[in-house]
Design a protein around this motif. Structure first.
Motif, PDB file in Angstrom:
ATOM      1  N   MET A   1      -5.911   1.948  -2.228  1.00 41.36           N
ATOM      2  CA  MET A   1      -6.576   0.944  -1.415  1.00 41.36           C
ATOM      3  C   MET A   1      -7.492   0.040  -2.245  1.00 41.36           C
ATOM      4  SD  MET A   1      -7.039  -0.338   1.624  1.00 41.36           S
ATOM      5  CE  MET A   1      -6.422   0.900   2.788  1.00 41.36           C
ATOM      6  N   GLU A   2      -8.096   0.584  -3.299  1.00 36.99           N
ATOM      7  CA  GLU A   2      -9.043  -0.206  -4.092  1.00 36.99           C
ATOM      8  C   GLU A   2      -8.399  -1.461  -4.678  1.00 36.99           C
ATOM      9  OE1 GLU A   2     -10.475   2.213  -7.216  1.00 36.99           O
ATOM     10  OE2 GLU A   2      -8.489   2.695  -8.031  1.00 36.99           O
ATOM     11  N   ILE A   3      -7.082  -1.425  -4.871  1.00 33.81           N
ATOM     12  CA  ILE A   3      -6.370  -2.591  -5.392  1.00 33.81           C
ATOM     13  C   ILE A   3      -6.416  -3.738  -4.386  1.00 33.81           C
ATOM     14  CG2 ILE A   3      -4.131  -3.458  -6.184  1.00 33.81           C
ATOM     15  CD1 ILE A   3      -3.443  -0.604  -7.030  1.00 33.81           C
ATOM     16  N   PHE A   4      -6.435  -3.382  -3.101  1.00 29.64           N
ATOM     17  CA  PHE A   4      -6.287  -4.382  -2.046  1.00 29.64           C
ATOM     18  C   PHE A   4      -7.606  -4.773  -1.386  1.00 29.64           C
ATOM     19  CE2 PHE A   4      -2.583  -1.522  -2.200  1.00 29.64           C
ATOM     20  CZ  PHE A   4      -1.647  -2.427  -2.676  1.00 29.64           C
ATOM     21  N   ILE A   5      -8.698  -4.092  -1.739  1.00 28.55           N
ATOM     22  CA  ILE A   5     -10.002  -4.412  -1.159  1.00 28.55           C
ATOM     23  C   ILE A   5     -10.376  -5.884  -1.372  1.00 28.55           C
ATOM     24  CG2 ILE A   5     -12.480  -4.007  -1.370  1.00 28.55           C
ATOM     25  CD1 ILE A   5     -11.109  -1.934   0.341  1.00 28.55           C
TER      26      ILE A   5
ATOM     27  N   LEU B   1       0.828  -1.202   0.000  1.00 28.59           N
ATOM     28  CA  LEU B   1       0.000   0.000   0.000  1.00 28.59           C
ATOM     29  C   LEU B   1       0.868   1.261   0.000  1.00 28.59           C
ATOM     30  CD1 LEU B   1      -2.916   1.176   0.272  1.00 28.59           C
ATOM     31  CD2 LEU B   1      -2.544   1.151   2.757  1.00 28.59           C
ATOM     32  N   TYR B   2       0.665   2.120  -1.003  1.00 33.56           N
ATOM     33  CA  TYR B   2       1.345   3.409  -1.153  1.00 33.56           C
ATOM     34  C   TYR B   2       2.858   3.289  -1.360  1.00 33.56           C
ATOM     35  CZ  TYR B   2      -3.085   5.055   0.833  1.00 33.56           C
ATOM     36  OH  TYR B   2      -4.416   5.285   1.083  1.00 33.56           O
ATOM     37  N   ARG B   3       3.347   2.128  -1.654  1.00 32.18           N
ATOM     38  CA  ARG B   3       4.785   1.975  -1.846  1.00 32.18           C
ATOM     39  C   ARG B   3       5.189   2.645  -3.156  1.00 32.18           C
ATOM     40  NH1 ARG B   3       8.333  -3.172  -2.810  1.00 32.18           N
ATOM     41  NH2 ARG B   3      10.375  -2.299  -2.324  1.00 32.18           N
ATOM     42  N   THR B   4       6.165   3.490  -3.082  1.00 32.32           N
ATOM     43  CA  THR B   4       6.718   4.340  -4.152  1.00 32.32           C
ATOM     44  C   THR B   4       5.801   5.508  -4.502  1.00 32.32           C
ATOM     45  OG1 THR B   4       5.859   3.108  -6.079  1.00 32.32           O
ATOM     46  CG2 THR B   4       7.943   2.353  -5.144  1.00 32.32           C
ATOM     47  N   SER B   5       4.472   5.297  -4.547  1.00 31.55           N
ATOM     48  CA  SER B   5       3.571   6.429  -4.756  1.00 31.55           C
ATOM     49  C   SER B   5       2.164   6.026  -4.327  1.00 31.55           C
ATOM     50  CB  SER B   5       3.570   6.876  -6.217  1.00 31.55           C
ATOM     51  OG  SER B   5       2.848   5.979  -7.030  1.00 31.55           O
ATOM     52  N   VAL B   6       1.391   7.021  -3.929  1.00 28.36           N
ATOM     53  CA  VAL B   6       0.018   6.765  -3.504  1.00 28.36           C
ATOM     54  C   VAL B   6      -0.856   6.406  -4.692  1.00 28.36           C
ATOM     55  CG1 VAL B   6      -2.056   7.828  -2.531  1.00 28.36           C
ATOM     56  CG2 VAL B   6       0.173   8.208  -1.449  1.00 28.36           C
TER      57      VAL B   6
ATOM     58  N   THR C   1      -0.945  16.699  -2.182  1.00 28.28           N
ATOM     59  CA  THR C   1      -1.974  16.271  -3.134  1.00 28.28           C
ATOM     60  C   THR C   1      -2.369  14.808  -2.939  1.00 28.28           C
ATOM     61  OG1 THR C   1      -0.207  15.821  -4.744  1.00 28.28           O
ATOM     62  CG2 THR C   1      -1.321  17.946  -4.893  1.00 28.28           C
ATOM     63  N   ASP C   2      -1.568  14.048  -2.173  1.00 21.59           N
ATOM     64  CA  ASP C   2      -1.897  12.644  -1.915  1.00 21.59           C
ATOM     65  C   ASP C   2      -2.966  12.487  -0.838  1.00 21.59           C
ATOM     66  OD1 ASP C   2      -0.035  11.653  -3.754  1.00 21.59           O
ATOM     67  OD2 ASP C   2       1.586  11.670  -2.270  1.00 21.59           O
ATOM     68  N   VAL C   3      -3.115  13.513  -0.002  1.00 20.44           N
ATOM     69  CA  VAL C   3      -3.951  13.368   1.191  1.00 20.44           C
ATOM     70  C   VAL C   3      -5.408  13.096   0.835  1.00 20.44           C
ATOM     71  CG1 VAL C   3      -4.729  14.450   3.329  1.00 20.44           C
ATOM     72  CG2 VAL C   3      -2.391  14.814   2.532  1.00 20.44           C
ATOM     73  N   ASP C   4      -5.933  13.793  -0.162  1.00 21.27           N
ATOM     74  CA  ASP C   4      -7.326  13.560  -0.564  1.00 21.27           C
ATOM     75  C   ASP C   4      -7.518  12.120  -1.028  1.00 21.27           C
ATOM     76  OD1 ASP C   4      -8.167  16.095   0.051  1.00 21.27           O
ATOM     77  OD2 ASP C   4      -7.954  16.871  -1.988  1.00 21.27           O
ATOM     78  N   LEU C   5      -6.525  11.568  -1.720  1.00 22.13           N
ATOM     79  CA  LEU C   5      -6.607  10.183  -2.179  1.00 22.13           C
ATOM     80  C   LEU C   5      -6.598   9.225  -0.987  1.00 22.13           C
ATOM     81  CD1 LEU C   5      -4.115  10.245  -5.214  1.00 22.13           C
ATOM     82  CD2 LEU C   5      -6.598  10.499  -5.250  1.00 22.13           C
ATOM     83  N   MET C   6      -5.746   9.508  -0.005  1.00 20.76           N
ATOM     84  CA  MET C   6      -5.653   8.631   1.166  1.00 20.76           C
ATOM     85  C   MET C   6      -6.909   8.734   2.025  1.00 20.76           C
ATOM     86  SD  MET C   6      -1.610   8.779   2.253  1.00 20.76           S
ATOM     87  CE  MET C   6      -1.516  10.552   2.527  1.00 20.76           C
ATOM     88  N   LYS C   7      -7.497   9.919   2.092  1.00 20.95           N
ATOM     89  CA  LYS C   7      -8.768  10.062   2.821  1.00 20.95           C
ATOM     90  C   LYS C   7      -9.880   9.283   2.127  1.00 20.95           C
ATOM     91  CE  LYS C   7      -8.122  14.461   5.249  1.00 20.95           C
ATOM     92  NZ  LYS C   7      -8.645  15.837   5.471  1.00 20.95           N
TER      93      LYS C   7
ATOM     94  N   ARG D   1       7.639   5.367   1.424  1.00 25.68           N
ATOM     95  CA  ARG D   1       6.418   6.178   1.527  1.00 25.68           C
ATOM     96  C   ARG D   1       6.795   7.626   1.817  1.00 25.68           C
ATOM     97  NH1 ARG D   1       5.393   0.697   3.607  1.00 25.68           N
ATOM     98  NH2 ARG D   1       3.544  -0.037   2.468  1.00 25.68           N
ATOM     99  N   ALA D   2       6.598   8.477   0.848  1.00 24.06           N
ATOM    100  CA  ALA D   2       6.807   9.914   1.009  1.00 24.06           C
ATOM    101  C   ALA D   2       5.600  10.599   0.398  1.00 24.06           C
ATOM    102  CB  ALA D   2       8.097  10.356   0.322  1.00 24.06           C
TER     103      ALA D   2
END
Length: 275
Positions: free
Chosen positions: A66-70, A56-61, A120-126, A115-116
């Motif tokens: 998350m949808e990949i892992f659902i 999850l989120y490795r190299t980029s969000v 702009t990633d925060v909305d995706l993670m939320k 993970r860095a």
């Protein structure tokens, strides 16, 4: 004047029997809780460690949402529910969700240099967190929404920190450090909270921001986040940590008490399998 009546031997035997029953009941409840906690922790931190936690989120969000892992989480839920009687179903699903939240927070705060996060990633993670909550609510067929919101509160608060500018987080870190230096923070606190020193420092470490990187380099002699870029892309030998490495690296992570107990059991099982 009547003399006080003494309990007959049969009355004492009955009282003793009820005491034994109470002890057995408490032991059964505690054992059941331990088993459910272990199942939830094992499902996430062992069975899904490669397919979820280390991916999850490795190299980029954007490339590892998350949808990949659902589907993986859904499969794990089906497997654990098949092993448990119906009366314990909600209990084990709750433990899996709690473990998912601890795993999600681990990715956000202790996931390593792979993970860095950009602002702009925060909305995706939320959105990913909301997706995970919806999975366990299951359109009203799963866990109650208020229980889900309570368990996801810390993850939500940590994501809110990533929205802040680095200077604001640094200011919070300085205040938290001063607060701790005056011994105002309970030494016995076991659980992490959003504005403690360890959380704020880890947010800065995982925030891909020039101000954050400069502060960490000056104050803590840590590499700038940009220094990791070429390593992550070019070094194909980069390895994800196994369970024992995760436990060692996360020693200051403040796992929940039930999580710590489950980790100890898993570690013993892992050590036994190597013998």
């Amino acid at each position: 004047m009547e003399l006080p009546q003494k309990n007959s031997p049969s009355d004492e035997s009955i009282d003793e029997l009820f005491t034994i029953f109470d002890d057995v009941r408490r032991t059964a409840v505690n054992t059941t809780d331990t088993i459910l906690n272990f199942i939830g922790t094992k499902a996430v931190f062992w069975d899904m460690r490669d397919s979820l936690l280390f991916s999850l989120y490795r190299t980029s969000v954007e490339s590892a949402r998350m949808e990949i892992f659902i589907p993986t989480i859904e499969q794990a839920l089906d497997q654990v529910c098949d092993l448990i009687v119906d009366v314990l179903r909600d209990g084990v699903v709750l433990r899996v969700f709690q473990a998912c939240m601890e795993g999600f927070i681990w990715v956000l705060l202790d996931g390593g240099p792979s993970r860095a996060f950009l602002e702009t990633d925060v909305d995706l993670m939320k959105a990913d967190l909301a997706m995970l909550k919806d999975l366990f609510i299951a359109e009203g067929q799963g866990l109650p929404s208020d229980v889900i919101e309570k368990e996801a509160k810390l993850a939500q608060q940590i994501l809110d920190l990533y929205v802040l500018k680095a200077d604001a987080i640094i200011d919070l870190l300085m205040k938290a450090s001063e607060h701790m230096s005056h011994h105002l923070e309970p030494a016995t606190a076991r659980r992490r909270h959003a504005h403690d020193v360890h959380t704020l420092l880890r947010v800065l470490c995982h925030k891909k921001d020039n101000s954050a990187s400069t502060f960490l380099k000056i104050q803590y002699h840590l590499p700038r986040s940009s220094d990791y870029d070429d390593i992550l892309v070019k070094d194909a030998s980069f390895k994800v940590p196994i369970l024992s490495d995760m436990l060692n690296r996360g020693a200051s992570f403040n796992w929940s008490e039930t999580g710590q107990q489950s980790f100890r059991i898993m570690k013993k099982l892992q050590e036994a399998s190597w013998q």
